[in-house]
Design a protein around this motif. Structure first.
Motif, PDB file in Angstrom:
ATOM      1  N   ILE A  48      43.224  47.130  32.612  1.00 17.58           N
ATOM      2  CA  ILE A  48      42.896  47.811  33.927  1.00 17.58           C
ATOM      3  C   ILE A  48      43.935  47.513  34.905  1.00 17.58           C
ATOM      4  N   ALA A  49      44.368  46.195  34.981  1.00 19.52           N
ATOM      5  CA  ALA A  49      45.241  45.698  35.971  1.00 19.52           C
ATOM      6  C   ALA A  49      46.582  46.416  35.839  1.00 19.52           C
ATOM      7  N   GLY A  50      46.942  46.505  34.693  1.00 13.90           N
ATOM      8  CA  GLY A  50      48.303  47.085  34.238  1.00 13.90           C
ATOM      9  C   GLY A  50      48.362  48.372  34.449  1.00 13.90           C
ATOM     10  N   ARG A  51      47.475  49.256  35.101  1.00 13.58           N
ATOM     11  CA  ARG A  51      47.563  50.752  35.301  1.00 13.58           C
ATOM     12  C   ARG A  51      48.265  50.789  36.614  1.00 13.58           C
ATOM     13  N   ARG A  52      48.826  52.170  36.504  1.00 16.41           N
ATOM     14  CA  ARG A  52      49.444  52.535  37.672  1.00 16.41           C
ATOM     15  C   ARG A  52      48.551  52.721  38.855  1.00 16.41           C
ATOM     16  N   GLY A  53      48.783  52.228  39.965  1.00 19.07           N
ATOM     17  CA  GLY A  53      47.802  52.655  41.291  1.00 19.07           C
ATOM     18  C   GLY A  53      46.555  51.634  41.250  1.00 19.07           C
ATOM     19  N   VAL A  54      46.307  50.780  40.562  1.00 18.92           N
ATOM     20  CA  VAL A  54      45.313  49.927  40.414  1.00 18.92           C
ATOM     21  C   VAL A  54      45.542  48.510  41.030  1.00 18.92           C
ATOM     22  N   THR A  55      44.846  48.121  42.088  1.00 14.18           N
ATOM     23  CA  THR A  55      44.733  46.717  42.836  1.00 14.18           C
ATOM     24  C   THR A  55      43.584  46.111  41.920  1.00 14.18           C
ATOM     25  N   PHE A  56      43.818  44.959  41.421  1.00 11.47           N
ATOM     26  CA  PHE A  56      42.917  44.099  40.644  1.00 11.47           C
ATOM     27  C   PHE A  56      42.675  42.969  41.452  1.00 11.47           C
ATOM     28  N   CYS A  57      41.314  42.694  41.736  1.00 17.05           N
ATOM     29  CA  CYS A  57      40.834  41.375  42.554  1.00 17.05           C
ATOM     30  C   CYS A  57      40.146  40.721  41.756  1.00 17.05           C
ATOM     31  N   SER A  58      40.552  39.285  41.928  1.00 16.08           N
ATOM     32  CA  SER A  58      39.695  38.556  41.011  1.00 16.08           C
ATOM     33  C   SER A  58      39.719  36.907  41.642  1.00 16.08           C
ATOM     34  N   PHE A  59      38.772  35.933  41.201  1.00 14.59           N
ATOM     35  CA  PHE A  59      38.711  34.835  41.708  1.00 14.59           C
ATOM     36  C   PHE A  59      39.820  34.097  40.997  1.00 14.59           C
ATOM     37  N   GLY A  60      40.499  33.099  41.554  1.00 18.93           N
ATOM     38  CA  GLY A  60      41.612  32.499  41.371  1.00 18.93           C
ATOM     39  C   GLY A  60      41.565  31.791  39.877  1.00 18.93           C
ATOM     40  N   GLY A  74      49.893  36.245  33.382  1.00 18.78           N
ATOM     41  CA  GLY A  74      50.819  36.787  32.872  1.00 18.78           C
ATOM     42  C   GLY A  74      51.268  38.220  33.162  1.00 18.78           C
ATOM     43  N   ALA A  75      49.903  39.044  33.222  1.00 23.33           N
ATOM     44  CA  ALA A  75      50.187  40.324  33.791  1.00 23.33           C
ATOM     45  C   ALA A  75      50.692  40.504  35.361  1.00 23.33           C
ATOM     46  N   LYS A  76      50.297  39.603  36.253  1.00 24.51           N
ATOM     47  CA  LYS A  76      50.724  39.590  37.426  1.00 24.51           C
ATOM     48  C   LYS A  76      52.283  39.375  37.413  1.00 24.51           C
ATOM     49  N   ALA A  77      52.738  38.451  36.366  1.00 24.98           N
ATOM     50  CA  ALA A  77      54.144  38.084  36.348  1.00 24.98           C
ATOM     51  C   ALA A  77      54.948  39.546  36.024  1.00 24.98           C
ATOM     52  N   ARG A  78      53.998  40.211  35.095  1.00 27.13           N
ATOM     53  CA  ARG A  78      54.833  41.338  34.869  1.00 27.13           C
ATOM     54  C   ARG A  78      54.957  42.665  35.834  1.00 27.13           C
ATOM     55  N   GLY A  79      54.064  42.238  36.739  1.00 25.18           N
ATOM     56  CA  GLY A  79      54.263  43.344  37.949  1.00 25.18           C
ATOM     57  C   GLY A  79      53.118  43.973  38.369  1.00 25.18           C
ATOM     58  N   ALA A  80      51.825  43.648  37.610  1.00 29.77           N
ATOM     59  CA  ALA A  80      50.798  44.285  37.925  1.00 29.77           C
ATOM     60  C   ALA A  80      50.262  43.596  39.427  1.00 29.77           C
ATOM     61  N   ASP A  81      49.604  44.598  40.036  1.00 33.66           N
ATOM     62  CA  ASP A  81      48.957  44.158  41.547  1.00 33.66           C
ATOM     63  C   ASP A  81      47.997  43.461  41.375  1.00 33.66           C
ATOM     64  N   ILE A  82      47.831  42.106  41.331  1.00 32.67           N
ATOM     65  CA  ILE A  82      46.716  41.258  40.941  1.00 32.67           C
ATOM     66  C   ILE A  82      46.452  40.272  42.124  1.00 32.67           C
ATOM     67  N   ARG A  83      45.273  40.338  42.865  1.00 32.92           N
ATOM     68  CA  ARG A  83      45.235  39.587  44.074  1.00 32.92           C
ATOM     69  C   ARG A  83      43.837  38.636  43.863  1.00 32.92           C
ATOM     70  N   ILE A  84      44.264  37.463  44.401  1.00 32.37           N
ATOM     71  CA  ILE A  84      43.009  36.295  44.327  1.00 32.37           C
ATOM     72  C   ILE A  84      41.961  36.635  45.669  1.00 32.37           C
ATOM     73  N   VAL A  85      40.969  36.701  45.380  1.00 32.51           N
ATOM     74  CA  VAL A  85      39.894  36.926  46.571  1.00 32.51           C
ATOM     75  C   VAL A  85      38.806  35.799  46.352  1.00 32.51           C
ATOM     76  N   TYR A  86      38.154  35.654  47.537  1.00 33.55           N
ATOM     77  CA  TYR A  86      37.037  34.447  47.445  1.00 33.55           C
ATOM     78  C   TYR A  86      35.780  35.211  47.434  1.00 33.55           C
ATOM     79  N   SER A  87      35.647  36.602  47.497  1.00 34.73           N
ATOM     80  CA  SER A  87      34.144  37.258  47.562  1.00 34.73           C
ATOM     81  C   SER A  87      34.564  38.776  47.245  1.00 34.73           C
ATOM     82  N   PRO A  88      33.508  39.298  46.677  1.00 32.55           N
ATOM     83  CA  PRO A  88      33.684  40.832  46.617  1.00 32.55           C
ATOM     84  C   PRO A  88      34.177  41.542  48.031  1.00 32.55           C
ATOM     85  N   LEU A  89      33.461  41.264  48.741  1.00 30.07           N
ATOM     86  CA  LEU A  89      33.624  41.756  50.212  1.00 30.07           C
ATOM     87  C   LEU A  89      35.179  41.710  50.419  1.00 30.07           C
TER      88      LEU A  89
END
Length: 353
Positions: A48-60, A74-89
């Motif tokens: 899912i994170a590797g799809r175009r137009g997706v921002t994937f949010c996860s606990f660290g 590894g997916a983030k290193a390959r260019g996926a937009d993956i961001r660390i968050v502290y809550s679903p909000l």
């Protein structure tokens, strides 16, 4: 058996298991949400994170958990937009700020984190956000306890239940389990004094031949729990079978989005809706999470499997039992061996306690 990985870390860090009299053995249960998230779900997250137009949010701590196809890091290193968050909000705020992106939150956790996920869904519904989604592997504690007790190889005679889970859910669900299996269950906090008192209450019941639910953590837990949180969870989710990492499928042990909120399901929206299958690997997480073995029983522990190069989630997560033993027991074992005490066996090879 203590259920919560946070309790495991407190026990190992402070050496509580080594202070106990002979005949009392502590087993480490499946209470780390990172550890019980299946590798197949991690692979779905990577896809899912590797799809175009997706921002994937996860606990660290989920970023380094290995699936069959690598990790989110590894997916983030390959260019996926993956961001660390502290809550679903936090993920909800990103969806609000970036309406052109599809924002997916990785909703892991037990009953403790499910209310926050439910509130994020309800808020997205109120705001009519069309770009917010969830990948949901939420799991429930009581069915896991029953699965452990139903295992013919289980030697568990009593449980220390996770105080934060019971803060949300209360402990009425544990009462029929204690009665059916004749096993004491003590709701316990996380500080050393909490754990010692919880152990005392559990052992006192065992010596008296009793089996009931007691609440050591009364400063935070009420029998009925947090009704408002429970109502939010019941509104957004439905109980379903769930696969647990290393353990397999447990009936009625997970939460899935209710039909009204299926539009927020990232698995359906961005994949074929099927979690990839898992292959058997070298990691013995299933044996660890059932309490059958300890990290020092794994031939890869501390050698081929380290926090820098983990073979499984139990070495990645801050609450993972392997991470706890690596941090607090590996150096102790090395020091004893370097001092020439004559015992050069596996890490953490303390006597049964």
């Amino acid at each position: 058996m203590e259920i919560c990985g946070g309790q495991t870390h407190s026990i190992v860090r402070h050496g509580i298991d080594r202070m106990l009299p002979a005949g009392v053995t502590l087993l480490h249960g499946p209470g780390c949400p990172v550890c019980v998230t299946p590798a197949g779900v991690v692979d779905a997250a990577i896809a899912i994170a590797g799809r175009r137009g997706v921002t994937f949010c996860s606990f660290g701590d989920m970023l380094r958990v290995p699936g069959e196809g690598g990790s989110l890091l590894g997916a983030k290193a390959r260019g996926a937009d993956i961001r660390i968050v502290y809550s679903p909000l936090d993920a909800l705020a990103i969806a609000r700020k970036e309406p052109q992106r599809a924002v997916v939150f990785f909703a892991i956790g037990f009953e403790t984190t499910a209310p926050a996920t439910a509130m994020a869904v309800l808020q997205a519904e109120r705001e009519r956000l069309e770009n917010f989604y969830l990948l949901v592997p939420h799991v429930l504690v009581p069915p896991a306890i029953e699965a452990i007790l139903g295992d013919p190889d289980s030697g568990v005679q009593g449980f220390l239940a996770a105080g934060h889970v019971c803060t949300v859910m209360g402990y009425t669900e544990y009462e029929p389990i204690a009665k059916r299996y004749h096993v004491p269950i003590v709701v316990t906090g996380f500080e050393p004094v909490d754990l010692l008192q919880g152990l005392y209450l559990c052992i006192r019941q065992l010596e008296a031949g009793e089996a009931a639910v007691e609440n050591q953590y009364s400063r935070a837990v009420r029998r009925e729990g947090n009704r408002a949180a429970q109502e939010a969870v019941a509104r957004v989710f439905t109980v379903q079978a769930q696969r647990w990492g290393g353990i397999g499928e447990i009936a009625a042990s997970g939460l899935g989005l209710a039909s009204r909120y299926q539009r927020y399901d990232a698995l359906t929206r961005f994949t074929d809706g099927v979690v990839p299958t898992e292959c058997a690997g070298e990691c013995i997480a299933g044996e660890l999470l059932r309490g059958r073995k300890k990290p020092c029983d794994c031939p890869a522990f501390g050698t081929r499997c380290t926090p820098e190069h983990p073979l499984g989630a139990t070495m990645v997560s801050f609450e993972g039992v392997c991470a706890a033993y690596f941090r607090y027991r590996r150096t102790e074992a090395s020091s004893r061996n370097d001092a020439g005490d004559g015992d050069a066996t596996s890490h953490g090879n303390e006597r049964p306690t």
